[in-house]
Motif scaffolding. Structure first.
Motif, mmCIF file in Angstrom:
data_model
loop_
_atom_site.group_PDB
_atom_site.id
_atom_site.type_symbol
_atom_site.label_atom_id
_atom_site.label_comp_id
_atom_site.label_asym_id
_atom_site.label_seq_id
_atom_site.Cartn_x
_atom_site.Cartn_y
_atom_site.Cartn_z
ATOM 1 N N LEU A 195 0.943 -1.198 -0.094
ATOM 2 C CA LEU A 195 0.043 0.034 -0.025
ATOM 3 C C LEU A 195 0.958 1.232 -0.147
ATOM 4 O O LEU A 195 0.646 2.155 -0.756
ATOM 5 N N LEU A 196 1.855 1.181 0.934
ATOM 6 C CA LEU A 196 2.737 2.359 0.817
ATOM 7 C C LEU A 196 3.495 2.686 -0.119
ATOM 8 O O LEU A 196 3.806 3.822 -0.951
ATOM 9 N N ALA A 197 4.186 1.617 -0.884
ATOM 10 C CA ALA A 197 4.973 1.496 -2.218
ATOM 11 C C ALA A 197 4.049 1.853 -3.280
ATOM 12 O O ALA A 197 4.297 2.831 -4.168
ATOM 13 N N GLY A 198 3.041 1.314 -3.183
ATOM 14 C CA GLY A 198 1.984 1.672 -4.494
ATOM 15 C C GLY A 198 1.386 2.967 -4.241
ATOM 16 O O GLY A 198 1.410 3.659 -5.396
ATOM 17 N N ALA A 199 1.316 3.761 -3.111
ATOM 18 C CA ALA A 199 0.951 5.025 -3.101
ATOM 19 C C ALA A 199 1.928 5.978 -3.603
ATOM 20 O O ALA A 199 1.796 7.087 -4.075
ATOM 21 N N LEU A 200 3.340 5.581 -3.116
ATOM 22 C CA LEU A 200 4.311 6.587 -3.625
ATOM 23 C C LEU A 200 4.532 6.257 -5.187
ATOM 24 O O LEU A 200 4.864 7.259 -5.667
ATOM 25 N N ALA A 201 4.473 5.131 -5.550
ATOM 26 C CA ALA A 201 4.580 4.904 -7.242
ATOM 27 C C ALA A 201 3.425 5.868 -7.930
ATOM 28 O O ALA A 201 3.777 6.321 -8.785
ATOM 29 N N VAL A 202 2.328 5.781 -7.352
ATOM 30 C CA VAL A 202 1.239 6.531 -8.129
ATOM 31 C C VAL A 202 1.531 7.982 -7.938
ATOM 32 O O VAL A 202 1.391 8.623 -8.902
ATOM 33 N N ALA A 203 1.732 8.548 -6.836
ATOM 34 C CA ALA A 203 1.812 10.017 -6.552
ATOM 35 C C ALA A 203 3.131 10.453 -7.288
ATOM 36 O O ALA A 203 2.925 11.424 -7.899
ATOM 37 N N GLY A 204 4.065 9.789 -7.361
ATOM 38 C CA GLY A 204 5.315 10.082 -8.349
ATOM 39 C C GLY A 204 4.939 10.142 -9.393
ATOM 40 O O GLY A 204 5.757 11.021 -10.362
ATOM 41 N N ALA A 205 4.615 8.852 -10.212
ATOM 42 C CA ALA A 205 4.105 8.967 -11.562
ATOM 43 C C ALA A 205 3.342 10.233 -12.079
ATOM 44 O O ALA A 205 3.692 10.658 -13.042
ATOM 45 N N ALA A 206 2.277 10.582 -11.024
ATOM 46 C CA ALA A 206 1.256 11.458 -11.479
ATOM 47 C C ALA A 206 2.368 12.893 -11.479
ATOM 48 O O ALA A 206 1.879 13.849 -12.241
ATOM 49 N N TYR A 207 2.908 13.101 -10.465
ATOM 50 C CA TYR A 207 3.806 14.365 -10.493
ATOM 51 C C TYR A 207 4.599 14.544 -11.649
ATOM 52 O O TYR A 207 4.748 15.615 -12.303
ATOM 53 N N ILE A 208 5.277 13.350 -11.995
ATOM 54 C CA ILE A 208 6.288 13.371 -13.276
ATOM 55 C C ILE A 208 5.530 13.808 -14.382
ATOM 56 O O ILE A 208 5.665 14.269 -15.252
ATOM 57 N N TRP A 209 4.347 13.004 -14.540
ATOM 58 C CA TRP A 209 3.394 13.151 -15.746
ATOM 59 C C TRP A 209 2.713 14.686 -15.973
ATOM 60 O O TRP A 209 2.789 14.851 -17.147
ATOM 61 N N LEU A 210 2.171 15.221 -14.737
ATOM 62 C CA LEU A 210 1.467 16.159 -14.888
ATOM 63 C C LEU A 210 2.226 17.469 -14.771
ATOM 64 O O LEU A 210 2.075 18.435 -15.222
ATOM 65 N N ALA A 211 3.241 17.505 -13.644
ATOM 66 C CA ALA A 211 4.093 18.719 -13.327
ATOM 67 C C ALA A 211 5.208 18.924 -14.133
ATOM 68 O O ALA A 211 5.814 20.073 -14.356
ATOM 69 N N LEU A 212 6.013 17.832 -14.735
ATOM 70 C CA LEU A 212 7.142 17.752 -15.601
ATOM 71 C C LEU A 212 7.025 18.027 -16.971
ATOM 72 O O LEU A 212 5.939 17.356 -17.479
ATOM 73 N N PRO A 213 7.737 18.687 -17.824
ATOM 74 C CA PRO A 213 7.497 18.807 -19.168
ATOM 75 C C PRO A 213 7.811 17.267 -19.856
ATOM 76 O O PRO A 213 8.707 16.493 -19.301
ATOM 77 N N HIS A 214 7.145 17.092 -20.785
ATOM 78 C CA HIS A 214 7.150 15.764 -21.474
ATOM 79 C C HIS A 214 8.404 16.146 -22.699
ATOM 80 O O HIS A 214 8.314 16.157 -23.752
#
Length: 216
Positions: A13-32
């Motif tokens: 649960l903790l690792a999955g939450a970190l993975a989703v949050a990190g992926a969302a930040y990279i996808w939404l906040a960082l330039p592609h």
């Protein structure tokens, strides 16, 4: 019951939450961007994948069987690939937008790796093997084998003397790699991937005291 569930599945649960949050930040906040500008950024972008591997490796197999997860989670993963990434990549390719097509492909590969690992885990695979496979496969993705395969499959001759496009190599070498440096980079990563798959766990345990400075 909820407390027991949370305690039993805390790592996933903790690792999955970190993975989703990190992926969302990279996808939404960082330039592609296709190119990597620093080694730190590359490592940061790998964190969600690493967390995802941990989450998958410690999935509760008994719970997965009770919830019949292979029968619905695998189709969901396939649909994510087939109904999002495939149309996106085809659209960008059709528009001649190579940068966006390549960025989506780079994102797709870790997604495929995690899906393969999840399938293996749900089928009864051991946590340690999941971690080994995840490590080996991401090393192969980062190795530059795909760059070399592109050149060979499309009969690009001669092989370029300097690989100016290989930013994932440039950020570690400090300059665009020469052909020989690219070959060495690929070789090192392939050797490390093989080691991740083949070095016995007992050997790693014996090496740990030496690494900690407590060995003879």
């Amino acid at each position: 019951m909820l407390v027991t569930f949370l305690r039993t599945n805390a790592v996933t649960l903790l690792a999955g939450a970190l993975a989703v949050a990190g992926a969302a930040y990279i996808w939404l906040a960082l330039p592609h961007e296709r190119h990597i500008t620093s080694a730190g950024l590359l490592l940061f972008k790998l964190l969600p994948f690493a967390a995802g591997v941990v989450a998958v490796a410690w999935v509760d197999q008994d719970l997965a069987r009770r919830l019949r997860m292979p029968l619905w989670l695998m189709p969901l993963c396939f649909l994510g690939f087939f109904c999002y990434f495939v149309p996106k990549i085809l659209r960008f390719a059709n528009q001649g937008d190579f940068a966006n097509a390549y960025y989506h492909m780079l994102t797709l590969v870790p997604f495929i790796i995690l899906t393969m690992l999840l399938s293996f885990r749900l089928g009864g695979g051991a946590s340690g093997v999941v971690v080994r496979l995840g490590t080996a496969l991401i090393l192969l993705q980062l190795s530059g084998l795909e760059d070399l395969a592109f050149l060979l499959l499309h009969d690009v001759r001669p092989i370029p003397e300097v690989w100016t496009w290989a930013s994932h190599m440039t950020v570690f070498l400090g300059h665009p790699p020469s052909r020989a440096e690219a070959y060495a980079f690929i070789t090192v990563h392939v050797v490390l991937a093989i080691a991740a798959l083949t070095v016995p766990t007992s050997a790693l345990r014996r090496a740990r005291p030496v690494a900690d400075g407590s060995g003879a």
